[in-house]
Design a protein around this motif. Structure first.
Motif, PDB file in Angstrom:
ATOM      1  N   ILE A 135      43.457  48.034 -21.589  1.00  0.00           N
ATOM      2  CA  ILE A 135      44.293  47.585 -20.489  1.00  0.00           C
ATOM      3  C   ILE A 135      45.030  48.775 -19.902  1.00  0.00           C
ATOM      4  O   ILE A 135      45.544  49.630 -20.644  1.00  0.00           O
ATOM      5  N   ASP A 136      45.061  48.846 -18.587  1.00  0.00           N
ATOM      6  CA  ASP A 136      45.825  49.893 -17.910  1.00  0.00           C
ATOM      7  C   ASP A 136      47.253  49.917 -18.465  1.00  0.00           C
ATOM      8  O   ASP A 136      47.896  48.868 -18.620  1.00  0.00           O
ATOM      9  N   LEU A 137      47.758  51.087 -18.780  1.00  0.00           N
ATOM     10  CA  LEU A 137      49.053  51.226 -19.442  1.00  0.00           C
ATOM     11  C   LEU A 137      50.186  50.587 -18.650  1.00  0.00           C
ATOM     12  O   LEU A 137      51.037  49.889 -19.210  1.00  0.00           O
ATOM     13  N   HIS A 156      49.820  46.827 -18.719  1.00  0.00           N
ATOM     14  CA  HIS A 156      50.162  46.382 -20.065  1.00  0.00           C
ATOM     15  C   HIS A 156      51.673  46.330 -20.242  1.00  0.00           C
ATOM     16  O   HIS A 156      52.228  45.336 -20.752  1.00  0.00           O
ATOM     17  N   GLU A 157      52.343  47.359 -19.803  1.00  0.00           N
ATOM     18  CA  GLU A 157      53.804  47.428 -19.959  1.00  0.00           C
ATOM     19  C   GLU A 157      54.497  46.327 -19.168  1.00  0.00           C
ATOM     20  O   GLU A 157      55.431  45.680 -19.670  1.00  0.00           O
ATOM     21  N   VAL A 183      53.922  42.948 -21.006  1.00  0.00           N
ATOM     22  CA  VAL A 183      54.700  42.855 -22.245  1.00  0.00           C
ATOM     23  C   VAL A 183      56.176  42.610 -21.929  1.00  0.00           C
ATOM     24  O   VAL A 183      56.836  41.802 -22.598  1.00  0.00           O
ATOM     25  N   ILE A 229      45.379  42.052 -14.837  1.00  0.00           N
ATOM     26  CA  ILE A 229      44.686  42.393 -16.084  1.00  0.00           C
ATOM     27  C   ILE A 229      43.465  41.490 -16.258  1.00  0.00           C
ATOM     28  O   ILE A 229      42.361  41.966 -16.553  1.00  0.00           O
ATOM     29  N   VAL A 272      49.442  40.221 -27.328  1.00  0.00           N
ATOM     30  CA  VAL A 272      49.080  40.423 -25.924  1.00  0.00           C
ATOM     31  C   VAL A 272      47.811  39.667 -25.547  1.00  0.00           C
ATOM     32  O   VAL A 272      47.766  38.960 -24.531  1.00  0.00           O
ATOM     33  N   TRP A 273      46.730  39.814 -26.354  1.00  0.00           N
ATOM     34  CA  TRP A 273      45.469  39.174 -25.983  1.00  0.00           C
ATOM     35  C   TRP A 273      45.579  37.655 -26.042  1.00  0.00           C
ATOM     36  O   TRP A 273      45.045  36.940 -25.198  1.00  0.00           O
ATOM     37  N   LEU A 321      47.448  36.602 -23.036  1.00  0.00           N
ATOM     38  CA  LEU A 321      46.596  36.661 -21.842  1.00  0.00           C
ATOM     39  C   LEU A 321      45.667  35.448 -21.777  1.00  0.00           C
ATOM     40  O   LEU A 321      45.423  34.891 -20.697  1.00  0.00           O
TER      41      LEU A 321
END
Length: 600
Positions: A26-28, A31-32, A35, A93, A414-415, A418
């Motif tokens: 995931i692109d940082l 992702h941030e 989160v 994402i 996270v997953w 998602l």
């Protein structure tokens, strides 16, 4: 596979997990942002729960709850806003990830199956016999079967080995006819739902999985089930066949309702189709159990409060193959069910919604969202976009610490979060048409045929004079009654008509036509063909125009048609007959097919 000990399965799981972790990233920045949104939601959720706990404590101690209620409202709104932000930050994402592009599907499936079934669980099952070892080997090398199991919710108790065993045994006996495609789904549903042994109502008798499959397969083949049954998904079949009733009671439920009150199977509002019998016949009172083990015949006869009434609602819907999800609320039990317009709540507290419901530690809102999402898209799309994300979460060891956490996003998972957001996006796209279950029919549904043949404008059936002088009066051919609130005349399932006296206030009057005459030198005996479902019955009273009054003893027929004991009736000058019962708290429905006056 030659060694089926726990270390073997642990090693296999490690290999497959490592393969999965070579997959998408995931692109940082994305992702941030996601989160942070999940953390904000989690913080608001914890604050809301703290406010709820404070309100409960204040009520217990008699304190002022106004400030806590204000905080509860604020944090509830914050949860909603933060969840919307979770969805928005998840979208880019999700749009960038396609797990089917990677050569990971087999590894994802194996990882999820091994994680949920556990290496220890697989080792135990595989070493019980050579056959079990072969079944495990087949399962872990069959992508299609693993996919079906995971897509449709996995086996109860995560008993993957037993599910595979049951599925294989059922499939071995399937005929390759026009029912095969549907029966294959039904077989998987039975194997998954009963992978962990379940017992029959109020007994220690284990439900036989293959007999459960056969019961519904044969009932469907004979056209006894709801017309939609043919078109349900495997996930829906699981909830349609999971009744704890013995098979003979399921058969009784269908036969009884179509004898006693077939109009309940035709209710226009599908929310109440079949289960309206709870309202009409399962009296709200202390239950009257008459034998052990308890049965569903006893439930409808003896009544009960929230628990038994919800049991019976689930039972009668599942008897006709309707998917059902039970729930409990504060001081209440109820049920939800599939309808062609979506899943709906029955017997819930006034004004309550899915948010106040739960079952087996699962929140009603979580179940409802999954049902909406599954209905909104194809099974393949749900599999690719939700199920495989859940498999990837297993690969990343994202485990919910508590069952009730499953429906909420979490910054540490996270997953899995998602996958929840993808499911929510799907659910928001659902329409009323998404729940229609129709298509080319492979069987003639007797219920559908019955509905189609109902003619509200059909004239009453005529009185019949037999060659030997007997007179048959169709019970639905009355000339006067005190309205549909108390009396129903309708077509019978299987032909003819019948009368339903709904309560103790009901009465009907018959005027004998001129062509009906009686033999003057004969005495006549009167019988009624009746169907009842309650042990305690109020007798049927008869008044005739010469002032005579009679009483007909009504038997408990347990949902079958039966003739009453004959009584002698004075027929001289008979032209009008009025039937009624005494009003009483335990005076429920009485179905009458006909009255017969026979010379003797």
């Amino acid at each position: 596979m030659s060694n089926f000990d726990e270390s073997f399965f642990k090693g296999l799981l490690k290999e497959e997990r490592e393969e999965c972790l070579q997959g998408p990233g995931i692109d940082l920045n994305l992702h941030e942002a996601f989160v942070e949104a999940c953390q904000a939601f989690q913080d608001a959720k914890e604050a809301k729960e703290a406010a709820e706990a404070e309100i409960a404590e204040m009520k217990r101690t008699g304190g002022d709850v106004s400030e806590a209620k204000e905080m509860l409202g604020m944090w509830t709104m914050a949860m909603t806003e933060n969840l919307e932000n979770c969805v928005e930050t998840a979208k880019p994402i999700l749009e960038s990830i396609d797990l089917m592009e990677y050569d990971l599907e087999m590894s994802l499936l194996r990882t999820a199956v091994l994680t949920r079934g556990t290496p220890k669980g697989f080792a135990k099952f595989a070493n019980e016999s050579d056959l079990h070892g072969q079944l495990v080997e087949t399962l872990l090398n069959n992508k299609k079967i693993m996919k079906e199991m995971l897509l449709h919710g996995g086996p109860t108790g995560n008993k993957y080995g037993n599910a595979m065993k049951q599925y294989t045994q059922i499939m071995a006996g399937l005929q390759k006819d026009r029912f095969h495609k549907m029966n294959k789904k039904l077989a998987m549903a039975a194997a998954l739902e009963f992978a962990q042994p379940q017992t029959e109502f109020d007994t220690s008798v284990e439900i036989d999985v293959q007999k459960r499959f056969s019961h519904y397969e044969k009932a469907h083949r004979k056209g006894e089930l709801d017309p939609a049954f043919t078109f349900f998904s495997t996930w829906e079949y699981r909830m349609a066949i999971s009744s704890d009733a013995p098979h003979e009671q399921l058969q009784w439920g269908r036969d009884m309702l179509m004898n006693y009150a077939p109009h309940i199977a035709t209710i226009y509002d599908e929310k109440w189709r079949y289960c309206y019998q709870v309202t009409s016949d399962v009296g709200y009172r202390a239950p009257n159990w008459t034998a052990s083990p308890r049965t569903y015949q006893q439930v409808v006869s003896g009544g009960g409060r929230e628990g038994p009434r919800s049991w019976y609602g689930r039972f009668i819907c599942r008897a006709f193959g309707i998917p059902v999800w039970g729930f409990k609320q504060n001081g209440n039990y109820g049920m939800s069910r599939w309808t062609p317009k979506g899943w709906q709540l029955n017997f819930n507290l006034p004004g309550s919604s899915w948010e106040s419901c739960s079952w087996d530690d699962r929140l009603g809102s979580d179940f409802f969202e999954e049902a909406q999402a599954r209905a909104a898209v194809s099974e393949q799309e749900y599999y690719e976009k939700v199920t495989l994300l859940e498999c990837l979460a297993d690969a990343c060891k994202e485990k919910n610490k508590k069952v009730e956490e499953a429906g909420f996003v979490n910054p540490n998972r996270v997953w899995r979060s998602l996958a929840l957001m993808q499911r929510k996006i799907f659910a928001e796209s659902v329409t009323e048409e998404s729940f229609q279950r129709t298509g080319p029919s492979i069987v003639v549904s007797k219920i559908e045929k019955y509905i189609q043949e109902i003619d509200e404008n059909a004239p009453p059936l005529p009185f019949e004079v037999e060659a030997k002088g007997g007179v048959i009066i169709p019970a639905a051919s009355f000339t006067e009654s005190n309205g549909k609130k108390n009396v129903r005349g309708h077509q019978s399932f299987g032909g003819g008509t019948q009368l339903h006296l709904i309560n103790g206030e009901a009465y009907v009057t018959y005027e004998l036509p001129a062509n009906v005459t009686f033999q003057e030198d004969k005495e006549y005996m009167l019988t009624a063909r009746v169907c009842t479902v309650h042990l305690n019955q109020q007798n049927l009273l008869l008044e005739i125009d010469n002032g005579e009054a009679y009483e007909i003893e009504i038997p408990y027929t347990v949902g079958e048609w039966q003739d009453t004991k004959p009584i002698k009736v004075e027929v001289g000058g008979l032209s009008v007959m009025k039937f009624y019962r005494k009003k009483a708290d335990d005076c429920f429905g009485l179905a009458i097919k006909s009255f017969t006056l026979s010379p003797c």
